[in-house]
Design an enzyme around this catalytic site. Structure first.
Site, PDB file in Angstrom:
ATOM      1  CB  CYS A  78     -24.721 -61.155-115.067  1.00  0.00           C
ATOM      2  SG  CYS A  78     -24.694 -59.406-115.462  1.00  0.00           S
ATOM      3  CG  HIS A 176     -21.529 -60.924-111.337  1.00  0.00           C
ATOM      4  ND1 HIS A 176     -20.623 -61.630-112.097  1.00  0.00           N
ATOM      5  CD2 HIS A 176     -22.080 -60.015-112.158  1.00  0.00           C
ATOM      6  CE1 HIS A 176     -20.619 -61.160-113.338  1.00  0.00           C
ATOM      7  NE2 HIS A 176     -21.497 -60.176-113.396  1.00  0.00           N
ATOM      8  CD  GLU A 178     -19.880 -64.580-110.142  1.00  0.00           C
ATOM      9  OE1 GLU A 178     -21.091 -64.576-109.837  1.00  0.00           O
ATOM     10  OE2 GLU A 178     -19.406 -63.856-111.036  1.00  0.00           O
TER      11      GLU A 178
END
Ligand code: GLN
Length: 193
Positions: A78, A176, A178
């Site tokens: 991002c 994202h 994560e």
């Protein structure tokens, strides 16, 4: 292997936790000294304009550009993708990019009404990976990839727009990775690093 996470701003803590899960030592990178001690680097999501400013304030921009030129494996997500792109539309006029991957991006390019969304991302391609299940992508005010250079592999697209790209040792995602329990993309990065 020591894998740094650029820890100036944004979603760095979650990346560090995922890296620990996949068996590497995560190091928070906040200074040029920290950077010189890592074998690979994750550049997290957050706010690319702020991160760009902080790269200057911490005097990390030049050491980072040098490490990138020397082939440092890096995974930008991002805002991290925005910082690594060759050119950024709708950035701040003083926002400088590191131009480590030959793509052009538009900040917040998915528009206000859908500026956050989730989508299944089919990752694949010859010699890249052979996953049965898609990766669940969380997109938060994500950049749109508007141009991809000849040397760049598109590893995944959503609605015809690239969302995961790789050129040499530089991998970037507009989402994202994560934020879910899926570790496959971090594993893919670490295995190739
Ligand atoms: N829109 C942010 C930026 O321009 C990126 C958002 C994110 O990293 N989730 O930097």
């Amino acid at each position: 292997m020591k894998v740094g996470v650029l820890a100036l701003q944004g979603a760095f803590a979650r990346h560090a936790a995922v890296l620990a899960d996949v068996g590497v030592t995560p190091i928070e990178v906040k200074t040029p000294e920290h950077l010189s001690g890592v074998d690979a680097l994750v550049m997290p999501g957050g706010e690319s304009t702020t991160m760009s400013m902080l790269l200057d304030i911490t005097e990390m921009r030049h050491p980072l550009a040098e490490r990138l030129a020397g082939g440092l494996p890096v995974f930008g997500t991002c805002a991290g993708m925005i910082l690594l792109a060759s050119s950024v539309a709708d950035g701040r006029s003083d926002q400088e990019s590191l131009a480590a991957i030959d793509i052009d991006v538009r900040r917040n390019g998915y528009g206000r009404q859908i500026d956050s969304f989730e989508a299944d991302v089919n990752v694949g391609g010859e010699g890249i990976c052979d996953w049965d299940l898609p990766f669940h992508g969380v997109f938060i005010r994500a950049p749109v990839v508007e141009r991809v250079g000849d040397g760049v592999d598109v590893l995944a697209s959503v609605d015809g727009q690239p969302v995961l790209c790789r050129q040499g040792q530089v991998m970037v995602a507009s989402f994202h990775p994560e934020l879910t329990d899926d570790r496959r993309l971090h594993e893919l990065f670490v295995e190739a690093a």
